[in-house]
Design an enzyme around this catalytic site. Structure first.
Site, mmCIF file in Angstrom:
data_model
loop_
_atom_site.group_PDB
_atom_site.id
_atom_site.type_symbol
_atom_site.label_atom_id
_atom_site.label_comp_id
_atom_site.label_asym_id
_atom_site.label_seq_id
_atom_site.Cartn_x
_atom_site.Cartn_y
_atom_site.Cartn_z
ATOM 1 N N GLY A 147 0.594 -1.059 -0.315
ATOM 2 C CA GLY A 147 0.222 -0.470 -0.608
ATOM 3 C C GLY A 147 1.273 0.742 -0.221
ATOM 4 C CE LYS A 153 0.358 -1.878 7.050
ATOM 5 N NZ LYS A 153 -0.357 -0.407 6.524
ATOM 6 C CG MET A 183 1.557 3.358 5.738
ATOM 7 S SD MET A 183 0.459 5.686 5.025
ATOM 8 C CE MET A 183 -0.967 4.314 4.917
ATOM 9 C CG ASP A 239 -5.728 6.624 3.524
ATOM 10 O OD1 ASP A 239 -4.336 5.936 3.025
ATOM 11 O OD2 ASP A 239 -6.825 6.995 2.624
#
Lengths: 927, 204
Positions: A97, A117, A99, A210
């Site tokens: 993504g 992540k 991110m 978001d």
């Protein structure tokens, strides 16, 4: 898009495009507008070609120009797989993504799956960014809610930090929606959980920023998890540090489609931005695509800021309150937007748990009260305006239209709004000095797309009355209802009156009392005395029983709608229920009588019983209220439709007219009666006047056209047929009659055929039998016998209207006769004869059957029988008795004479007909 | 913005020239798909059925990497242009092979002499080409397909000049030198080619 172009033109177009491109390549920056001006005939094509050129250029660019995003995308690809971050083993990549990349990992200590992540490259460089990120992450960690994806920890490695998150199996909402819009129940269930999650976060001052379907996961057991809370802020930084406009490649906050308008402008965001995004998500769940969509990011932003979403794509079963909720969420001004997402949750929860709203009886009563109360003020205002502060009433009549009141609240208020409109209109209509446009007319102007001036011009009114209805506290049933009517002077678009009323859930009697109190007060304020008749009119209520009144209103709806049998039957049912509930409801009896007569008149039930029922109903109405204008109207109908007693009918209509001078229906029927009397010019005047009062009634336009046609003023007739068609394009009659007009006016079939085709396309096949009939005739005229036969075979019904009765057999017979197939013709004539004979046995007094039988005999060569029947028909219904139907008898007699070869006699008949207004014309006879 | 990209590419190229593995990977991943498209656009449909484009991409990248030492990054876009030219050469080679139908022994020998580390990471990089296509290209996949089809149908001389100006970014003067025309003639040729392309593109 202009039509296809010839080769020659194609050549010129291409040459022109080449020139344009060449100029561009030379760096001249040609202006497309100028270009289009040079070649106006190619405007569409040129624009399209230039668009495609740009597209192609963009495509080449994307190949050639690498941008930052590409490096990001490919940067941390499969690096981590197989490695160990802290005590987490990275198994595989599960997503990417804005991110950073997300991996599925195994927590070796706790033996569970987690999501890991990796941090975006930017963060690694800035210490402040990292610090901020840690702060956000801590906040997020403090959130504990079943619908929020949890952060477990942060692992700090040498090269970067990693976030360890709850692993959520299942699809994202985006993936789900890609398969198609969600069913209402499902969408709401999901939306509820999202709302709760966001609400919980907001409690702790964490803003998502978001929110979008890609960030929402749905586990296999249906639980919703919202991901990536607050990270957007942490990663993106404050607006002042790094502008988060979309045009900058690389660090983009994902797709802009869910951005709130303030975000799109680069302003700081807050909880209300989340509300907006939530609205977008709900909208998308229901409709299947986001509210703001386009090809480029900049276009999307423009739409978010400037355009309203298309509310029509929401599914039909979307409840009203959800629509309202969406509107409040997608309000562009954050100050006016829904403030607390918790409210959204509550609204959705209520929708899910409660059954569809049935309007409690009390509310219905209130509707009527509201209407009545308001009228007093209005009358006051009107009289004030009319009287101009002098004692003299001005002679000019004021024209007013009552537009549907707008409902700004929940579903039940819809009823208020509609009820008010009806009430006001029906109460205002009888007032002197005021000419009120009928409710059906007004219904087409819902939701103010046109401004006051336009409406005023279109409808020819001086004043427009509209308003809004809303409950003070939307979710509180006991809070008062706020009614805000607005009276606007159309030509100046000026607000004349805008009072505010609060209506409480009171007892019926107390409300009546309040009403008359108000009347006095208002009268004082305006400095006039309400005239006695007006005051009395106000006091009289058609019925005490509100349920009965409701049925009455619904009956009216169907009665006025059309001339189809089914609509009348439904209306009958409604009125009957009304009088059952309140046997003293005079008005309903009057309407009942009229409906019975319509059934009788339009041949649906031409029985003695039906006529008797009508008589009974109207007599009852008179018993209950001898002065009721509507009863006079109904009685007039009875005399006219039931007995062709024109004089008595007109007498009654005149009485009705005295108390309701501007009732378009009275005028209309006076006109019809006059027509039957043969007074066509006067009839025309009256029907036209009726049309002025009800300018959107297509049936009136049609009747005017018909009258012109009878007067043989064909151009005017055509104009009014066209008007009727434009007012009701799905009504088949005007098309058929207009076609007939072409035949009458010119005797040629081409134009007629074109009109009929148009009619076929625009109307429903279950209703447009008359168009088909005409096409059969035209085919026969033109000699396309096979087509005529084919078309005819599609029909099952005989032609059966007030003017003539023609069994299908007779039509087949005629076509075969034209074809020269005498054998078949004979068969069918015999069939027709038998059918008609049995019809006559059932009803010997119906002149139509005799005429038709005459034609059948003529076809069989039984000359004497034919003439006998024809003459008999004429005797039964002579022109002097009934101008319109009588004329048909004459025409049919003429036909008979033609068929049997008595041409002279036929010509006599025609000569008789032609000078009079009628159905025949010279061109037509040539056919 | 472009500066950043350019810097990055330069940076990566420098790293790759020094033997940096991940830099090499990244270069392949970013530019691989583009090379693929360029090759597709250059080849006609006929050719595409005979030659496997992926093979060609590998071919191109291999040559490029081999030759990386000789590459100097001067102006913006040089890297892609350089790759594009390599693609052109490799394509021509393959065509000749197709016709000659012999195997180029020398080429195979050269393959074998690759340093293992470069090869490993290289293969990995190539594997990754399709799965991690840059999003800019992914999102336009369909349209690019359409463009490719349209270019297919284009006359060879039109196709050639479009590739030269749009992909390789050659100036009209440069193209003119190659084709033996004046730059103005080239420009007119390009406008005709573009116009033709638009027409075909609309009807694909």
């Amino acid at each position: 898009m202009a039509g296809p172009i010839s080769d020659n033109q194609e050549h010129s177009l291409r040459k022109a495009v080449r020139q344009f491109i060449d100029a561009q390549l030379q760096g001249q920056e040609p202006d497309i507008e100028e270009f289009v001006r040079q070649y106006p005939e190619f405007e569409d094509q040129i624009r399209q070609k230039v668009r495609n050129l740009q597209k192609i250029d963009t495509l080449f660019d994307s190949l050639v120009q690498v941008d930052e995003g590409d490096f990001e995308d490919t940067a941390t690809g499969c690096d981590l797989v197989g490695r160990k971050i802290g005590h987490f083993e990275i198994r595989e990549m599960i997503g990417r993504g804005g991110m950073g990349v997300v991996y599925l990992a195994h927590d070796t200590k706790l033996d569970r799956s987690v999501a890991v992540k990796s941090m975006p490259a930017e963060l690694k460089s800035s210490a402040t960014a990292q610090a901020r990120f840690q702060r956000e992450a801590k906040l997020l960690a403090s959130l504990s809610h079943p619908n929020i994806a949890v952060i477990h920890e942060i692992v700090e490695e040498e090269e970067s930090d990693y976030l360890v998150l709850e692993y959520i199996p299942g699809q994202t909402l985006a993936e789900q929606i890609a398969k198609g819009p969600l069913k209402l129940q499902e969408a709401l269930t999901i939306a509820l959980q999202i709302a709760e999650a966001v609400a919980a976060a907001h409690e702790h001052d964490v803003i998502h920023r978001d929110l979008k379907p890609g960030n929402i996961k749905i586990t296999p057991d249906g639980r919703v998890k919202v991901l990536d809370f607050g990270l957007a802020k942490a990663v993106g930084g404050e607006p002042s540090e790094k502008p988060t406009t979309v045009t900058q490649p690389g660090r983009v906050m994902g797709t802009p489609a869910y951005m709130s308008p303030e975000q799109a402008c680069g302003k700081p965001t807050d909880k209300r931005s989340d509300v907006w995004s939530f609205g977008c998500v709900l909208y998308e769940m229901l409709s299947g695509h986001p509210p703001f969509e386009s090809e480029t990011a900049t276009e999307i932003l423009a739409r978010i800021i400037e355009r309203e979403p298309d509310w029509n794509v929401l599914p039909q079963d979307t409840p009203n309150n959800i629509r309202v909720l969406l509107r409040r969420c997608l309000e562009k001004d954050p100050h006016r937007r829904l403030r607390d997402i918790g409210d959204a949750g509550i609204e959705i929860n209520e929708t899910l748990s409660s059954p569809p709203v049935t309007i409690p009886l009390r509310l219905r009563r209130m509707t009527l009260m509201i209407g009545a109360t308001f009228i007093i003020v209005l009358i006051g205002a009107v009289l004030w305006l009319t009287f101009d502060n002098k004692a003299q009433p001005s002679s000019k009549e004021i024209r007013l239209v009552v537009l549907p009141f707008e409902n700004l609240g929940s579903a039940e208020n819809e009823y208020f709004a509609a009820g008010i409109t009806d009430q006001i209109t029906s109460h205002l209509a009888p007032l002197r000095g005021l000419s009120v446009l009928s409710p059906r007319t007004a219904a087409q102007y819902e939701k103010g797309k046109k401004n006051a001036r336009q409406i005023g011009e279109e409808l020819g009114v001086d004043y427009i009355l509209g308003g809004t209805v809303q409950r003070e506290q939307p979710s509180d049933q006991t809070s008062p209802v706020r009614v805000m009517p607005r009276l606007v002077r159309a030509s100046e678009d000026r607000l004349v009156l805008a009072p505010i009323y609060h209506i409480y859930n009171e007892d019926l009697n107390e409300l009546y009392q309040m009403q008359s109190d108000m009347a006095e007060q208002v009268a004082q304020v305006f400095g006039i005395a309400l005239l006695e008749p007006e005051r009395r009119a106000l006091q009289s209520r058609p019925t005490e029983n509100m349920e009965a009144y409701e049925y009455y209103l619904r009956g009216n709806e169907y009665f006025l709608r059309s001339i189809l049998e089914n609509d009348f039957r439904i209306a009958l049912g409604m009125y009957e229920k009304a009088v059952k509930l309140d046997p003293a409801f005079a008005l309903a009896h009057a309407q009942l009588s009229r409906t019975h007569m319509m059934m009788y008149w339009h041949i649906f039930d031409r029985s003695e019983e039906r006529r008797a029922m009508a008589k009974q109903a109207v007599e009852r109405a008179f018993q209950l209220n001898p002065n009721l204008p509507e009863a006079h109207l109904a009685l007039g109908h009875y005399y006219y439709h039931g007995h062709l007693d024109y004089d008595r009918a007109l007498e009654q209509f005149a009485i009705a007219r005295k108390s309701q001078p501007n009732n378009s229906e009275v005028l209309e029927f006076v006109g019809y009666v006059q027509r039957r009397q043969g007074k066509f010019e006067e009839a025309l005047g009256n029907i036209k006047r009726a049309f002025e009062l009800d300018p959107l009634a297509s049936r009136l336009a049609y009747q005017i056209a018909l009258t012109f046609k009878l007067l043989r003023k064909y151009p005017e007739a055509k104009r009014y047929y066209d008007r009727a068609i434009s007012l009701s394009p799905d009504w088949h009659i005007p098309y058929a009659r207009k076609a007939n007009l072409y035949l009458l006016a010119e005797g040629k079939t081409e134009k007629a055929r074109a009109v009929l085709q148009e009619g076929l396309e625009n109307t429903k096949s279950t209703e447009n039998f008359e168009i088909v009939d005409w096409l059969v005739d035209i085919d026969a005229f033109d000699g396309n016998y096979q087509e005529a036969l084919d078309r005819l075979s599609l029909k099952s019904k005989d032609i059966d209207n007030q003017y003539y009765f023609i069994p299908n057999a007779l039509r087949y017979a005629r076509i075969y006769r034209y074809m020269g197939n005498n054998q078949k013709a004979k068969e069918y004539y015999e069939q027709a004869r038998d059918i008609l004979k049995s019809k006559i046995d059932e009803d010997p007094n119906d002149a139509r059957f005799h005429s038709a039988l005459g034609i059948a005999y003529a076809g069989l060569g039984c000359k004497e029988d034919a003439i006998r029947e024809g003459l008999l028909a004429e005797e039964m219904l002579p022109v002097r008795k009934e101008a319109m139907r009588g004329l048909w008898r004459v025409e049919e007699l003429a036909r008979i004479y033609v068929v049997v070869g008595e041409y002279d006699k036929a010509i006599d008949q025609l000569e008789d007909l032609l000078p009079r207004p009628g159905w025949m014309s010279i061109p037509y006879t040539s056919t | 913005m472009r500066l950043t990209v350019d810097d990055r590419t330069r940076h990566l190229v420098a790293l790759a020239q020094d033997g940096g593995e991940s830099a090499l990977n990244q270069l392949c991943k970013v530019y691989g798909p583009r090379v693929l498209w360029i090759i597709r656009l250059r080849m006609g449909a006929e050719l595409r059925s005979k030659l496997e484009s992926m093979d060609l991409v590998q071919d191109v990248l291999m040559s490029a990497l081999k030759d990386l030492g000789n590459f100097t990054y001067e102006t913006e876009g040089d890297f892609l242009r350089w790759l594009s030219r390599i693609a052109e050469n490799r394509l021509r080679n393959q065509l000749q092979r197709l016709h000659a139908n012999k195997r180029d022994i020398r080429k195979e020998v050269q393959l074998n002499s690759y340093r293992p580390t470069v090869e490993d990471s290289f293969v990995a990089a190539l594997d990754a080409v399709d799965t991690t296509t840059p999003s800019a290209i992914m999102s336009k996949r369909e349209e690019l397909d359409k463009l490719a089809k349209a270019i297919d149908v284009l006359k060879p001389e039109y196709r050639q000049v479009i590739v030269m100006t749009k992909i390789e970014g050659l100036s009209y003067k440069e193209i003119g030198e190659r084709l033996g025309k004046s730059s103005e003639a080239v420009r007119k040729l390009v406008s005709r080619a573009l116009e033709e392309l638009i027409s075909i593109f609309e009807n694909v």
